[in-house]
Design a protein around this motif. Sequence first.
Motif, mmCIF file in Angstrom:
data_model
loop_
_atom_site.group_PDB
_atom_site.id
_atom_site.type_symbol
_atom_site.label_atom_id
_atom_site.label_comp_id
_atom_site.label_asym_id
_atom_site.label_seq_id
_atom_site.Cartn_x
_atom_site.Cartn_y
_atom_site.Cartn_z
ATOM 1 N N ARG A 116 0.836 -1.199 0.000
ATOM 2 C CA ARG A 116 0.000 0.000 0.000
ATOM 3 C C ARG A 116 0.876 1.257 0.000
ATOM 4 O O ARG A 116 0.621 2.201 -0.737
ATOM 5 C CB ARG A 116 -0.899 -0.035 1.235
ATOM 6 N N SER A 117 1.931 1.231 0.804
ATOM 7 C CA SER A 117 2.865 2.354 0.852
ATOM 8 C C SER A 117 3.482 2.584 -0.514
ATOM 9 O O SER A 117 3.534 3.706 -1.005
ATOM 10 C CB SER A 117 4.013 2.046 1.812
ATOM 11 N N PHE A 142 1.000 4.020 -2.950
ATOM 12 C CA PHE A 142 0.737 5.435 -2.699
ATOM 13 C C PHE A 142 1.909 6.272 -3.216
ATOM 14 O O PHE A 142 1.735 7.288 -3.885
ATOM 15 C CB PHE A 142 0.532 5.679 -1.202
ATOM 16 N N ASP A 143 3.100 5.795 -2.902
ATOM 17 C CA ASP A 143 4.318 6.442 -3.332
ATOM 18 C C ASP A 143 4.348 6.551 -4.853
ATOM 19 O O ASP A 143 4.696 7.586 -5.419
ATOM 20 C CB ASP A 143 5.473 5.565 -2.854
ATOM 21 N N VAL A 155 1.797 6.542 -6.828
ATOM 22 C CA VAL A 155 0.782 7.496 -7.280
ATOM 23 C C VAL A 155 1.304 8.928 -7.172
ATOM 24 O O VAL A 155 0.994 9.771 -8.003
ATOM 25 C CB VAL A 155 -0.525 7.299 -6.479
ATOM 26 N N GLN A 156 2.129 9.180 -6.142
ATOM 27 C CA GLN A 156 2.690 10.528 -5.986
ATOM 28 C C GLN A 156 3.588 10.897 -7.153
ATOM 29 O O GLN A 156 3.880 12.053 -7.384
ATOM 30 C CB GLN A 156 3.523 10.644 -4.702
ATOM 31 N N ARG A 157 4.094 9.905 -7.856
ATOM 32 C CA ARG A 157 5.028 10.183 -8.930
ATOM 33 C C ARG A 157 4.377 10.096 -10.312
ATOM 34 O O ARG A 157 5.052 10.202 -11.320
ATOM 35 C CB ARG A 157 6.231 9.233 -8.833
ATOM 36 N N LEU A 158 3.062 9.875 -10.339
ATOM 37 C CA LEU A 158 2.399 9.775 -11.633
ATOM 38 C C LEU A 158 2.161 11.166 -12.206
ATOM 39 O O LEU A 158 1.971 12.124 -11.457
ATOM 40 C CB LEU A 158 1.066 9.031 -11.485
ATOM 41 N N MET A 187 0.426 14.440 -13.958
ATOM 42 C CA MET A 187 -0.887 15.052 -13.748
ATOM 43 C C MET A 187 -1.918 14.505 -14.724
ATOM 44 O O MET A 187 -3.091 14.361 -14.399
ATOM 45 C CB MET A 187 -0.799 16.566 -13.945
ATOM 46 N N PHE A 225 -4.204 11.842 -13.522
ATOM 47 C CA PHE A 225 -5.339 12.183 -12.668
ATOM 48 C C PHE A 225 -6.512 12.760 -13.457
ATOM 49 O O PHE A 225 -7.632 12.780 -12.985
ATOM 50 C CB PHE A 225 -4.909 13.168 -11.578
ATOM 51 N N LEU A 235 -9.162 4.996 -7.836
ATOM 52 C CA LEU A 235 -7.869 5.045 -7.158
ATOM 53 C C LEU A 235 -8.022 4.617 -5.702
ATOM 54 O O LEU A 235 -7.229 3.835 -5.170
ATOM 55 C CB LEU A 235 -7.347 6.480 -7.232
ATOM 56 N N ILE A 257 5.324 25.345 -13.962
ATOM 57 C CA ILE A 257 5.739 24.545 -12.794
ATOM 58 C C ILE A 257 5.806 23.053 -13.138
ATOM 59 O O ILE A 257 5.869 22.205 -12.264
ATOM 60 C CB ILE A 257 4.837 24.750 -11.559
ATOM 61 N N LEU A 266 3.693 20.844 -14.349
ATOM 62 C CA LEU A 266 2.636 19.871 -14.101
ATOM 63 C C LEU A 266 2.392 19.092 -15.382
ATOM 64 O O LEU A 266 1.968 17.947 -15.363
ATOM 65 C CB LEU A 266 1.361 20.571 -13.647
ATOM 66 N N ARG A 304 11.496 19.501 -7.590
ATOM 67 C CA ARG A 304 11.472 20.024 -6.237
ATOM 68 C C ARG A 304 12.088 21.414 -6.178
ATOM 69 O O ARG A 304 11.498 22.335 -5.634
ATOM 70 C CB ARG A 304 12.236 19.051 -5.327
ATOM 71 N N ARG A 352 9.951 24.026 -7.885
ATOM 72 C CA ARG A 352 8.718 24.364 -7.180
ATOM 73 C C ARG A 352 8.958 25.078 -5.854
ATOM 74 O O ARG A 352 8.035 25.670 -5.308
ATOM 75 C CB ARG A 352 7.868 23.102 -6.995
#
Lengths: 619, 581
Positions: A136-137, A140-141, A143-146, A148, A151, A159, A424, A426, A447, A450
């Motif tokens: 699961r971690s 989630f991790d 998904v943070q790197r997918l 924009m 989404f 999701l 930025i 996205l 990073r 931003r």
Amino acid sequence: MELGLHEEEAVGKVYDARLIQRLWPFLRPYRGLLIAALLLVPVRAVLESVPGILIGVALNSLSLGAAADAASSETVGGMLARIPGVTALTSPPDGFSVIAWLALLFGIFTLLSLGLEFARMLAMAWLGQSGMRDLRSLLFDHVQRLPMSFFDRYPVGRLVTRLTNDIETVSEMFTGGVVALIGDLLLMAFFACMLFWVDPRLAAVAMGVVPFLAVAATIFRWKVRQAFREVRIKIARLNTHLQETISGMKVVQLFAREARNLADFEETNSSHRDSWFRSIRYDALLSSSVELATNLTIALILWYGGNAVLGRSLEIGVLFVFVDWMRRFFRPMQDLSARYSVMQSSMASCERVFELLDVEPESSNDAPTRLAEFRGEVEFDSVSFAYGEETVLDDVSFRISPGERVAIVGPTGAGKTTILKLLIRLYEPQRGSIRIDGVDIRELSRRELRTHLAYVPQDVFLFTGDLKYNISLGRPDISDAQVGEAAAVVHADHVVHRLPNGYGQQVLERGLNFSAGERQLLSFARALAQQPQILLLDEATANVDTQTEALIQDALHQLLQGKTSIVVAHRLSTIQDVDRIFVMHHGRIQETGTHETLLAERGLYWRLYQLQYAGADAA
Amino acid sequence: MTPITRLLSYVRRVPGSYALGAALTVVYAGCFQLVPLSVRNLVGHFESPESQPSLALGALWVMGAALLLAIFRMASRMVLFRTAREIEFQLRNDLFHHLQTLPQSFFARNRTGDLMSRGVNDINSIRLFLGMGLMNIFQTPVLILGALSVMMWVDWRLTLAVAIPYPIFTFVVRLYGRRLHAASLATQEQLGEVSTAVQENAAGVLVARAYHMEDRERERFETENERLYRRHMRLAIVQGLMQPTIGMLPAIALLMVLLVGGWRVEAGALSQKDLWLFYIYVAMLTFPTFMLGWVFALAQRGLAGLQRLGEVLDWVPSIRDRPDVEPMEGVLGRVEVENLSFVYPDRELKSLSGIHFRARPGQTIGIVGRVGSGKSTLVNLIPRVLEVPDGTIFMDGVDVNRVPLLALRSSIAMVPQESFLFSTSLGENIRFGCPDAPLEEVRDAARRAHLLDEIEDLPFGLETPVGERGITLSGGQRQRVALARALILDPAILILDDALSSVDAITEESILKDLRRAREGRTCFIVAHRLTAVRDADYILVLEDGELAEEGTHAELLRKGGAYAELHRQQRLEAEIEAGD
């Protein structure tokens, strides 16, 4: 609740080696637990075989007791003495009657075996839950790197289902699926071997029914499986129909389609029911045949064995052991179809989870350039961007000097917001390059980029948590004082002061306890608190009361003070505040200049001005 | 209706099945007793060596009993489980049927996800209760009573020793059950927290990315994830303890058979065959006894499901034919609106107030106004999608509330603002209101909606699937399919509720031109943003904050120089900007 109904039709195979292989890395760190759980299976099998032996010995001793009062412990064991350790174990120490001693042993072994069962279940839960927590971690991790764009097309509900229900279902594989199945099979094999060890001929008789049951079980299971697959397809269809009717109820009712729609639904519903009827038939057949086989086996053992007992070639205790062990041998067969369905849904969920993990994440460069000194010069060089097939930006070039404030105006769909989102990163432009202080932003890490830029989207999103968190965004290096300062500059402190808990006030889901105007002020405070060198602002168009409007106008004025800023502007006051105006239309910058020069040109800007502000001025 | 009465009403629909199921269960319980008795009889022959021939007979008895038991087990299961599926089938049909009678206000208040969960999860728990649950409620007490009487008859002392742990354990299991329930509830709640975290992360992804919050979001998620893990482990411990505890029950019973039974045999009060009888009973009763503990949970969940389903089924449809309904086949299209005011439930402000106008067959009424001025509300009242106050809207002179709903709606075709399509084919969607329309009519409707050329370019033509909600089509295509769906009905009243907003201006223009040509005798209502769409209407209503601000023809309204004229000026400017590149 999102059900992901449409995907249910594609029910995966029961067992897929590829999926197990992919799952393995998540279990590997906990493989000790898996090995322990598997090692416990034979131990448990041994312990489970003991109660039968004890009662068997007791029966022997009781029948001997009737015949002769002084029997040695060897004869008490009889044939059972062939099992290692039985003789030593079952001879009572002084002061114990045979029965009492056996009962004591029975109690001890029962407790041991139950304790072991507890340990095994715990180990499996530990393994499964730890593995699933890690999966699961990781997900989630991931998904943070997918990007924009992911989404934009993947529904949030789906999701959520992947990260919650699907992973839960995968974890059931450890509590009720594969591993339990392996344990069951090992147990059955153990009992079969033990029976042959004790008395091969009686064992052969006792096993006489097993081939028939195996054939029957295979056939029924195959039939159940077919019926079950049919059921899954039909239930998916049924739920899709229900869901679609609920969502499109207005159309159904407007077109007076209720009767026909109900008839269609009833048809699917009844074929769903009929599939179940088939499944029930085979399921009932399967469970009854296991019970029948068990009882027939008892009859066979007692019949064949009974003759031997009467011929004094076998003790009655052995018969008991056979009966007891055969019952234990048959028991797992009752659970087979339940295990099967758990495995099937686990595998299907597993497949969906891995599908999400296979979505390509955003590219990242390994050796990003670092900006030595940040000045804040922004340059777009022939940038083109299309969303799907729709061109949004068409060869856009401009340069903004450090400290310059720019407003972008234009009709809806002109590509204003896209400029901010590209800046930025996205999204990535298809052609051209974007540079900050002369460095292509693709060479910077996201990073770093931003941290210098703050983007205020048109729709303010507030996180659940308190106001302080929403302004500092959880950055530990932003102090309470800084939060307060930032809020004060953009008049967000007016919002805070009327709240009973001040900055500690909890935000409800999506900031529902704040008005649109208040949310905007909070989002300004958030941007300011991050101390950006470049501010990107997408002005909201929401209507607010005049008092808040005045606050927002002044807040914007403060916010833009002395910072490189790009604002997608809707307010006349904002436009008048900036150094330069870009007028966009159809993905291009059509005009640039100041408010006065553009008005004097009497071009597109002038017309936009007439449309949007002239009426308002008059009012 | 209480859950119990509802349950009974469904049971009453299949009276034979449950009676048969109950009878089979009782027979099953009877056969159940035969197995231990025949085993006892068989083992009894061991004690006298000369009885060898009767051994075979004894074995046959056991086999016979086993066969009977299997047959009745199968039969009772099949009957009861089938009945449960039958009731599930009817419940689902009833739910579906009832939902179709409910008004939009109901669907505004109840989210699709929630309704789906009632239709899926609740029906499931009801079915489990009706099948597995009821079977055990019928069966287990009969089994146990029968077993107890036989065992008492053989030896009441040993029976007591064996049976005493059972009630105690039922109590322990229920206690555990409560802890298990609490632990699994806590896990479910935490799972809810995790899904909220994911939901929020995805919903706020723009901000999270823009402010490089990924690490902090990850930390927040990790906290919830870790907590979920710990709750899962706590649940696993409770579960892990419960199973061995339950497993102790048959073990203790067997221990009693060994200890007390052994002593009794030693004392000569009991023979070995009686021990066998007790053993078989203990072995065979273990599973049904467990199930009894589980049945409580099943019943609880099933009744809760019935309660939740009842909340929907008991919702009285507010829009339906009333007793004073006027017998009418259809309407001709004369619409009179008199002093119409409307307030949405749960809202205070009136959405419409004092609206007054008339429309004759053959007339086109244009309705314009800003967002939220009540245009859509007004046209949704005409087919009674919303609750119409009495004495405000008249169809051919009859109060619309007294027109039969079917007659009213089959005389009206509406293209709603949101063009919802079903996930069937293009042709099926166009045919939606008249499923048996011949192909030629479908093609004709598509032609009039300016869709036919595009459809013919598709490899599968009218058979092309449109995907969920019509996702494979563009917004403009969806709207034109929705238009064709209305046009094919050839209705007395046609309502376009801002129905062509995603269609480009030129296509819109020519669609409307065709419509004008074909509108003979038909009443048309056109709600539009673009004034070009209503320019040629016979009469235009301009709404402002739910009130009729201006009315008249295009020319009259322009001359007046009011809100309509201002809107007109703005749109001309917009058009100039659009053209000015």
